[in-house]
Design a protein around this motif. Structure first.
Motif, PDB file in Angstrom:
ATOM      1  N   LEU A  23       0.813  -1.208   0.000  1.00 54.51           N
ATOM      2  CA  LEU A  23       0.000   0.000   0.000  1.00 54.51           C
ATOM      3  C   LEU A  23       0.853   1.268   0.000  1.00 54.51           C
ATOM      4  N   ILE A  24       1.970   1.241   0.722  1.00 59.36           N
ATOM      5  CA  ILE A  24       2.807   2.447   0.797  1.00 59.36           C
ATOM      6  C   ILE A  24       3.792   2.536  -0.365  1.00 59.36           C
ATOM      7  N   ASN A  25       3.832   1.482  -1.173  1.00 61.16           N
ATOM      8  CA  ASN A  25       4.713   1.493  -2.346  1.00 61.16           C
ATOM      9  C   ASN A  25       3.941   1.036  -3.591  1.00 61.16           C
ATOM     10  N   PRO A  26       2.841   1.741  -3.928  1.00 57.34           N
ATOM     11  CA  PRO A  26       2.003   1.293  -5.053  1.00 57.34           C
ATOM     12  C   PRO A  26       2.680   1.448  -6.416  1.00 57.34           C
ATOM     13  N   GLN A  27       3.785   2.197  -6.468  1.00 58.69           N
ATOM     14  CA  GLN A  27       4.459   2.409  -7.754  1.00 58.69           C
ATOM     15  C   GLN A  27       5.303   1.216  -8.175  1.00 58.69           C
ATOM     16  N   TYR A  28       5.375   0.193  -7.283  1.00 60.38           N
ATOM     17  CA  TYR A  28       6.190  -0.981  -7.576  1.00 60.38           C
ATOM     18  C   TYR A  28       5.324  -2.238  -7.672  1.00 60.38           C
ATOM     19  N   HIS A  29       5.837  -3.214  -8.394  1.00 58.93           N
ATOM     20  CA  HIS A  29       5.205  -4.533  -8.483  1.00 58.93           C
ATOM     21  C   HIS A  29       6.041  -5.521  -7.658  1.00 58.93           C
ATOM     22  N   PHE A  30       5.384  -6.224  -6.733  1.00 57.97           N
ATOM     23  CA  PHE A  30       6.091  -7.138  -5.830  1.00 57.97           C
ATOM     24  C   PHE A  30       5.666  -8.577  -6.098  1.00 57.97           C
ATOM     25  N   THR A  31       6.633  -9.438  -6.289  1.00 52.69           N
ATOM     26  CA  THR A  31       6.357 -10.866  -6.456  1.00 52.69           C
ATOM     27  C   THR A  31       6.168 -11.522  -5.092  1.00 52.69           C
ATOM     28  N   GLU A  32       5.684 -12.761  -5.102  1.00 56.45           N
ATOM     29  CA  GLU A  32       5.513 -13.496  -3.852  1.00 56.45           C
ATOM     30  C   GLU A  32       6.854 -13.681  -3.148  1.00 56.45           C
ATOM     31  N   ASP A  33       7.899 -13.964  -3.908  1.00 57.32           N
ATOM     32  CA  ASP A  33       9.226 -14.138  -3.310  1.00 57.32           C
ATOM     33  C   ASP A  33       9.704 -12.851  -2.668  1.00 57.32           C
ATOM     34  N   TYR A  34       9.424 -11.734  -3.321  1.00 54.84           N
ATOM     35  CA  TYR A  34       9.862 -10.448  -2.768  1.00 54.84           C
ATOM     36  C   TYR A  34       9.126 -10.164  -1.455  1.00 54.84           C
ATOM     37  N   LEU A  35       7.811 -10.418  -1.442  1.00 58.18           N
ATOM     38  CA  LEU A  35       7.027 -10.178  -0.221  1.00 58.18           C
ATOM     39  C   LEU A  35       7.478 -11.104   0.909  1.00 58.18           C
ATOM     40  N   GLU A  36       7.876 -12.314   0.585  1.00 55.25           N
ATOM     41  CA  GLU A  36       8.395 -13.222   1.607  1.00 55.25           C
ATOM     42  C   GLU A  36       9.683 -12.666   2.209  1.00 55.25           C
ATOM     43  N   CYS A  37      10.489 -12.045   1.346  1.00 55.39           N
ATOM     44  CA  CYS A  37      11.704 -11.389   1.838  1.00 55.39           C
ATOM     45  C   CYS A  37      11.349 -10.221   2.751  1.00 55.39           C
ATOM     46  N   VAL A  38      10.302  -9.480   2.388  1.00 59.70           N
ATOM     47  CA  VAL A  38       9.858  -8.346   3.214  1.00 59.70           C
ATOM     48  C   VAL A  38       9.480  -8.817   4.615  1.00 59.70           C
ATOM     49  N   SER A  39       8.748  -9.924   4.665  1.00 58.23           N
ATOM     50  CA  SER A  39       8.256 -10.406   5.957  1.00 58.23           C
ATOM     51  C   SER A  39       9.393 -10.808   6.893  1.00 58.23           C
ATOM     52  N   LYS A  40      10.535 -11.175   6.318  1.00 57.13           N
ATOM     53  CA  LYS A  40      11.678 -11.565   7.147  1.00 57.13           C
ATOM     54  C   LYS A  40      12.267 -10.385   7.909  1.00 57.13           C
ATOM     55  N   TYR A  41      11.912  -9.167   7.489  1.00 55.55           N
ATOM     56  CA  TYR A  41      12.438  -7.977   8.147  1.00 55.55           C
ATOM     57  C   TYR A  41      11.529  -7.483   9.284  1.00 55.55           C
ATOM     58  N   THR A  42      10.466  -8.241   9.583  1.00 58.13           N
ATOM     59  CA  THR A  42       9.504  -7.797  10.598  1.00 58.13           C
ATOM     60  C   THR A  42      10.177  -7.543  11.940  1.00 58.13           C
TER      61      THR A  42
END
Length: 570
Positions: free
Chosen positions: A180-199
């Motif tokens: 939502l805060i980065n709507p200008q980008y397209h995120f794959t499932e792998d990328y989002l999984e990487c994001v979650s690791k930074y929680t």
């Protein structure tokens, strides 16, 4: 002449003996006694008088009662033996009624309360987030619905690891908000999984996830385990109160309760100490339950303290919507820093396709968490205000105090079981009447000593033939059930869920990556008690921060992005 006189003397003596009535044989006096009182008492029990003699008869046919002159036939002895078994079973069930109803009624009340509280918390969050975040929330509401679904499943006994489930919730929420805060980008499932690791590393939601995890796990573990404890206590009490007396016990019961009938003494009750030895022999296995039962009650009392303390379930679930909104606010205020660090760690994402134009955002759409207004909180299913649940909680707090008192009264219940039964004036002559009572043979004082409690102490029981080498398997199963539940209660008191200890090593890998195991590293519960602020202060912190107008660049940027995104959705 002397010899003739002697012979004449003995002849006269013999004649006199023939003329005199024969000497009274032992029991002749009893033989003449009427069985009228016995017939009346026997009839009052609902039995037919067809086989009851009018006067005492010889008792050689008796197999349990003294084989002296008696008012009992073999048929009567059999019927009274069955009657004594039935009355004993009823006495045991009646005497244990208090303990059984304590667990049944309290379990029902607590269970209803916790379920209503969960439903109310979910409705409260949904209503608040619809008003606060509008379409943004409704497009992502399944994340929150899944949270409550899992909480309910855990409470009702599902195989849910609370800590892992909460970690997954925050990871999913981070993925959604990051998009939502980065709507200008397209995120794959792998990328989002990487994001979650930074929680854990980035702490995008501030300290809310840590505090809420501790509060939710402690509250739910205590609540679920306490209700399970009430269930186990109820089941054990129900099962143990349905006794199956052994043949030796049945003989002893008949001899104590109805052999007075056979001796023509239907109104004479057993001596108190005599009753105690019979009951201790018949309930020897039940007494062995006492040690584990007392440990179980102590553990229940400990968890009850948790239900009254700062981590009680009401203080957690009532403001959960406020806490999660605070976390979202933290995320939006730190969105630029979070995005930059994620891009640095996971790589620069690909640009999204061109945004489509859309209608403008409604004027009442507010991207920020609005000040908390208690009057806007939703009602319960019954249509009443939130005050009703708070009234229920106050009632439940009194209920906790009440059940604590009831639990204390149930301690040592099984070892005192014989004493409780023998105090019943319907059963014995009472401890004050030790002379005019039935001692198993006659109306006189009972002399043997009273046996100690438990199976092994019945080896010399003078009244009941007890095989101490064969413990009751059914009772041993109940002892094991209590032992398992006691361990769970102790773990719940310490904030640990015993059901998931075996999988803790696996689930901890998705957290901080410290490589710690529960056996080596200290858990969060060891220090959180002093770090987590009270719920009310949390709420004030949320309210204060929520009412301060933000002038940061991040917030302005976030509002602009949401405006564009909203147009895209429309």
């Amino acid at each position: 002449m002397p010899a003739a006189r002697g012979a004449e003397h003995w002849a006269l003596a013999g004649l006199l003996l023939l003329l005199l009535p024969p000497p009274a044989a032992a029991g002749t006096e009893s033989k003449a006694r009427s069985c009228g009182e016995v017939r009346q008492a026997y009839s009052a029990k609902g039995f037919s008088l067809a086989s009851v003699p009018y006067q005492e008869i010889a008792g050689e046919h008796l197999r349990i009662c003294p084989q002296e002159y008696t008012c009992c036939t073999s048929e009567m002895e059999d019927k009274l033996s069955q009657q004594s078994k039935l009355e004993f079973e009823n006495l045991v069930e009646e005497t244990s009624h208090f303990v059984r109803t304590t667990f049944v009624s309290r379990h029902k009340k607590f269970d209803e309360f916790f379920r209503e509280l969960l439903e109310n918390a979910e409705r409260s969050l949904n209503d608040m987030f619809v008003r606060t975040y509008g379409t943004l929330y409704m497009q992502n509401s399944e994340v929150f619905q899944d949270l409550f679904t899992e909480l309910k499943r855990y409470y009702t006994g599902g195989n849910v690891n609370l800590e892992e489930m909460l970690n997954d919730f925050w990871a999913r929420l981070l993925e959604r908000m990051f998009q939502l805060i980065n709507p200008q980008y397209h995120f794959t499932e792998d990328y989002l999984e990487c994001v979650s690791k930074y929680t854990d590393q980035l702490k995008p939601f501030g300290d809310v996830p840590r505090k809420l995890k501790v509060q939710v796990t402690r509250a739910f573990i205590a609540a679920r385990t306490f209700v399970q404890g009430l269930t186990v206590g109820r089941e054990v009490a129900n099962r143990v109160s349905k006794v199956s007396p052994t043949p030796g016990c049945i003989r002893a019961l008949m001899k104590m309760l109805y052999c007075p009938y056979c001796r023509g003494l239907p109104t004479v009750k057993p001596c108190n100490n005599y009753c105690l030895n019979v009951m201790k022999g018949c309930l020897a296995n039940q007494a062995d339950l006492d040690t584990e039962w007392n440990l179980f009650i102590d553990a229940m009392l400990l968890v009850a303290e948790r239900l009254e303390g700062p981590f009680n379930i009401e203080s957690v679930m009532d403001p959960i919507d406020v806490k999660i909104s605070e976390a979202i606010m933290n995320m939006q205020e730190n969105s630029m820093q979070v995005s930059a660090k994620v891009f640095q760690g996971c790589g620069q994402p690909k640009p999204a396709p061109a945004l489509r134009s859309s209608r403008s955002v409604p004027e009442n759409f507010n991207t920020r968490f609005r000040p908390y207004n208690p009057e806007e909180r939703p009602t319960t299913a019954a249509g009443t205000s939130l005050d009703r649940l708070r009234t229920i909680w106050r009632t439940m707090q009194h209920g906790v105090t009440d059940i604590k008192e009831k639990l204390k009264l149930s301690k040592k219940f099984w070892s005192t079981f014989p004493y409780t039964i023998c105090k019943d004036e319907r059963v014995t002559a009472g401890s004050s009447n030790e002379e005019d009572c039935w001692n198993g043979h006659s109306k006189a004082r009972y002399l043997p000593e009273i046996m100690n409690d438990g199976l092994t102490n019945q080896i010399n029981n003078p009244e009941v033939d007890v095989d101490i080498t064969r413990p009751d398997t059914f009772i041993r199963q109940q002892i094991m059930a209590l032992r398992v539940m006691t361990n769970k209660l102790k773990n719940a008191y310490n904030g640990n869920d015993v059901n998931f200890q075996d999988t803790s090593d696996e689930t901890s890998g998705s957290g901080s990556g410290s490589g710690c195991t529960d056996d080596i590293c200290p858990t969060e519960f060891d220090f959180i008690m002093t770090e987590a602020p009270p719920v009310d202060s949390d709420r004030r912190e949320v309210e204060a921060s929520a009412t301060q107008p933000s002038q940061t660049l991040q917030t302005l940027l976030f509002a602009f992005i949401v405006l564009v995104l909203q147009r895209q959705w429309r």
